[in-house]
Design an enzyme around this catalytic site. Structure first.
Site, PDB file in Angstrom:
ATOM      1  N   HIS A 104     140.337  12.220  11.046  1.00 54.34           N
ATOM      2  CA  HIS A 104     139.186  12.780  10.118  1.00 54.34           C
ATOM      3  C   HIS A 104     138.813  12.027   9.216  1.00 54.34           C
ATOM      4  CE1 HIS A 104     137.922  16.424   7.298  1.00 54.34           C
ATOM      5  NE2 HIS A 104     137.746  15.273   6.782  1.00 54.34           N
ATOM      6  N   GLU A 105     139.467  11.518   8.568  1.00 52.65           N
ATOM      7  CA  GLU A 105     138.803  10.070   7.683  1.00 52.65           C
ATOM      8  C   GLU A 105     137.907   9.074   7.756  1.00 52.65           C
ATOM      9  OE1 GLU A 105     138.551  10.449   4.216  1.00 52.65           O
ATOM     10  OE2 GLU A 105     139.877  12.871   4.435  1.00 52.65           O
TER      11      GLU A 105
ATOM     12  N   HIS B 287     134.443  10.393   8.400  1.00 54.34           N
ATOM     13  CA  HIS B 287     133.674   9.956   7.214  1.00 54.34           C
ATOM     14  C   HIS B 287     132.774   8.673   6.830  1.00 54.34           C
ATOM     15  CE1 HIS B 287     134.202  14.171   5.730  1.00 54.34           C
ATOM     16  NE2 HIS B 287     135.326  14.039   5.304  1.00 54.34           N
TER      17      HIS B 287
ATOM     18  N   HIS C  42     131.588  16.929   6.266  1.00 54.89           N
ATOM     19  CA  HIS C  42     132.444  18.088   7.307  1.00 54.89           C
ATOM     20  C   HIS C  42     131.602  18.759   8.290  1.00 54.89           C
ATOM     21  CE1 HIS C  42     135.241  17.697   3.411  1.00 54.89           C
ATOM     22  NE2 HIS C  42     135.796  16.421   4.828  1.00 54.89           N
TER      23      HIS C  42
END
Lengths: 149, 424
Positions: B138-139, B142, B148
């Site tokens: 997930h990170e 980013h 998101h």
């Protein structure tokens, strides 16, 4: 001896870790919503008082206090918008959050919303706000106090 | 520490560029990452942490043109993505962690990822706790520029959901990252459907096929029903195809008729016969031939190297493609068919104008999934007109080539990974 169940005592480690503040009321919900970009930051007079209850060693807020004293304009109590304005902003932010989270869009800080806010989540904001949370060192240095020096 | 971070910020800003859709993204395809020595977690061994991050980066590699390499030696300013664990006030970061619960990690726009070590991070497939793998994926999203995404099943959802048994990158996340960095493109050495026999639970012999894409020393299994490659591919050739040259092959041919069922791989001037039942090359086949053999010995009139080849069941010929010529080799007569070699443009004429690969074909591929033959060259492919096409449109030339299409729009997400990530 504290009770543990895992061979490596890893379940004990969790109890030793500092616990995050849970979202329990509209104020902490407002902090949550401003942190993740759903509304503009809560004003610092109130925030300062509130944070003093939570953490006396917060360097970050100390820096912010310093920047405020050096000339950042803070609305006086008399200049506060009428409470209805604030409630509208909070309601709109709650609706936004509920919509994105797949919750019933009530605009109220209900149980489902509280539960969703207290779930583990990523620290990156969900939304970009113009002046929200941008307390970079460069901005601190650009205030009029630095020019005077 | 904040002052230093600001200096680094200004330098790193130059590494960003506008991606394909006008969003800010990394401007290079190979990115270096490092788990910071001062930022190890207290909960997992260092080796476990590094393994999980290698896997997380590789998962993004498998669905995008990006490649990641762990770099523990270069100067810090050459590292694109830095990862570390911390609690409360940590690693010079101005966003304090909140302790156990709620915020578990954050990623900074310029490439740093911080994990809250007050959270109970666990290795993959461990029952309790927060999956470090899922959070890392997930990170990293980013850092690469993804916001998101509020759709069920997306890895970019802001809230953590307990890891399901099969945690992989879904269609939505793949398209999101490809919107920033483009789809995976590239030439292939060969593409084929490998037939094998299996026994059903009732003892019946069933025939199955799988589609394989090969590029130099790697290969992918392509799942046609799911429009993607198998999770975890590519795989080194030596692991899945025992006995083949480690640096890849030029062509695959399956001669399948009532009398014969032989699989051949070609590379340079040699060819190998493959034992599909035992899943390895023949050292010596039942006829007594030892492998590898010279192409000119096994296929009189054909000399290597060849570009590619494909077997046509309609006329029992293997079509060998070499430069601008094509040779039809009759397996019945064991020789080159009369009238060959021919220019590829004559044997496979273009249906529309000059839309034709010309010569030096990369791949000739018969697909059981599509019941069609395709010729690949570079990033494009041409479908060969079939009997059924001609019955519907009799004006189409025999073996004509329909207008080209892009390979990555037909077979999705066949992506390279960094060589260091081939084996984790």
């Amino acid at each position: 001896e504290k009770l543990f169940h895992h061979r490596d005592h890893s379940d004990l480690q969790m109890f030793n870790a500092q616990q995050a503040q849970t979202i329990t009321d509209e104020y902490t919900a407002e902090l949550f919503l401003s942190r993740y970009g759903f509304m503009k930051p809560v004003r610092w007079e109130e925030t300062r008082d509130r944070y003093e209850d939570l953490d006396d060693n917060n360097d970050f807020l100390d820096d912010l206090q310093a920047s405020i004293q050096e000339g950042t304009s803070v609305p006086h109590f008399r200049d506060r918008p009428p409470p209805e304005g604030e409630n509208q902003a909070l309601t709109a932010a709650l609706k936004d959050f509920q919509r994105l989270s797949g919750l019933p869009v009530t605009g109220a800080f209900d149980d489902a919303t509280r539960e969703a806010m207290n779930k583990p989540r990523c620290g990156v904001p969900d939304k970009e706000m113009d002046s929200s949370r941008d307390y970079h060192l460069a901005k601190m240095q650009s205030g009029p106090a630095v020019t005077r020096r | 520490k904040r002052h230093l971070a600001a200096l680094v910020t200004k330098r790193r800003r130059h590494r960003r560029d506008l991606g394909e859709a006008g969003h800010v993204a990394f401007s290079k395809n190979v990115l270096r990452w490092r788990l910071m020595g001062e930022g190890y977690s207290n909960q997992l061994s260092i080796e476990e942490q590094r393994y999980i991050f290698r896997l997380a980066f590789r998962m993004w590699s498998e669905v995008s043109p990006l490649q990641f390499m762990e770099d523990n030696g270069s100067p810090l300013e050459d590292i694109d993505i830095r990862l570390g664990f911390g609690t409360g006030r940590h690693l010079g970061c101005n966003q304090r962690f909140d302790g156990s619960g709620q915020e578990f990690a954050h990623a900074w726009f310029l490439g740093d990822i911080h994990f809250d070590d007050d959270e109970h991070f666990t290795a993959p497939n461990t029952g309790s706790g927060i999956s470090l793998l899922k959070v890392a994926v997930h990170e990293i999203g980013h850092v690469l520029g993804l916001p998101h995404i509020y759709r069920p099943g997306s890895i970019m959802q802001p809230s953590y959901l307990p890891q399901e048994a099969a945690f992989e990158m879904g269609w939505m996340d793949r398209k999101a990252i490809q919107n920033l960095y483009g789809a995976c493109k590239g030439r292939f050495s060969t593409v084929f459907d490998w037939i094998r026999r299996e026994r059903s639970p009732y003892g019946q012999v069933v025939v199955r096929f799988n589609t394989y894409f090969m590029r130099e020393g790697w290969y992918w299994l392509y799942e046609n029903r799911n429009n993607r490659t198998r999770y975890g591919d590519p795989v080194p050739l030596r692991i899945g195809w025992r006995g083949l040259p480690a640096d890849g092959v030029d062509a695959y041919v399956h001669v399948w008729s009532l009398k014969r069922d032989d699989v051949y791989f070609f590379k340079g001037t040699q060819f190998w016969k493959y034992d599909s039942d035992n899943d390895k090359v023949f050292g010596q086949d039942p006829e007594g031939h030892r492998y590898p053999r010279k192409i000119s010995e096994g296929f009189p009139g054909i000399s290597g190297p060849i570009d590619t080849a494909v077997y046509d069941r309609r006329d029992s010929c293997i079509y060998f493609f070499k430069n601008t010529l094509v040779y039809a080799f009759s397996v019945e007569s064991n020789g080159v068919a009369p009238g060959f070699p021919k220019a590829i443009q004559k044997a496979f004429p273009p249906v529309s104008g000059g839309d034709h690969p010309g010569g030096n074909i990369d791949v000739a591929y018969f697909s059981y999934a599509h019941n069609a033959v395709f010729l690949f060259k570079g990033r494009r492919f041409w479908q060969v007109v079939s009997g059924r096409d001609r019955r519907r449109r009799p004006f189409l030339p025999r073996n004509g080539l329909l207008p080209h299409k892009e390979v990555d729009r037909h077979w999705f997400d066949i992506c390279d990974v960094h060589p260091t990530a081939l084996t984790l």
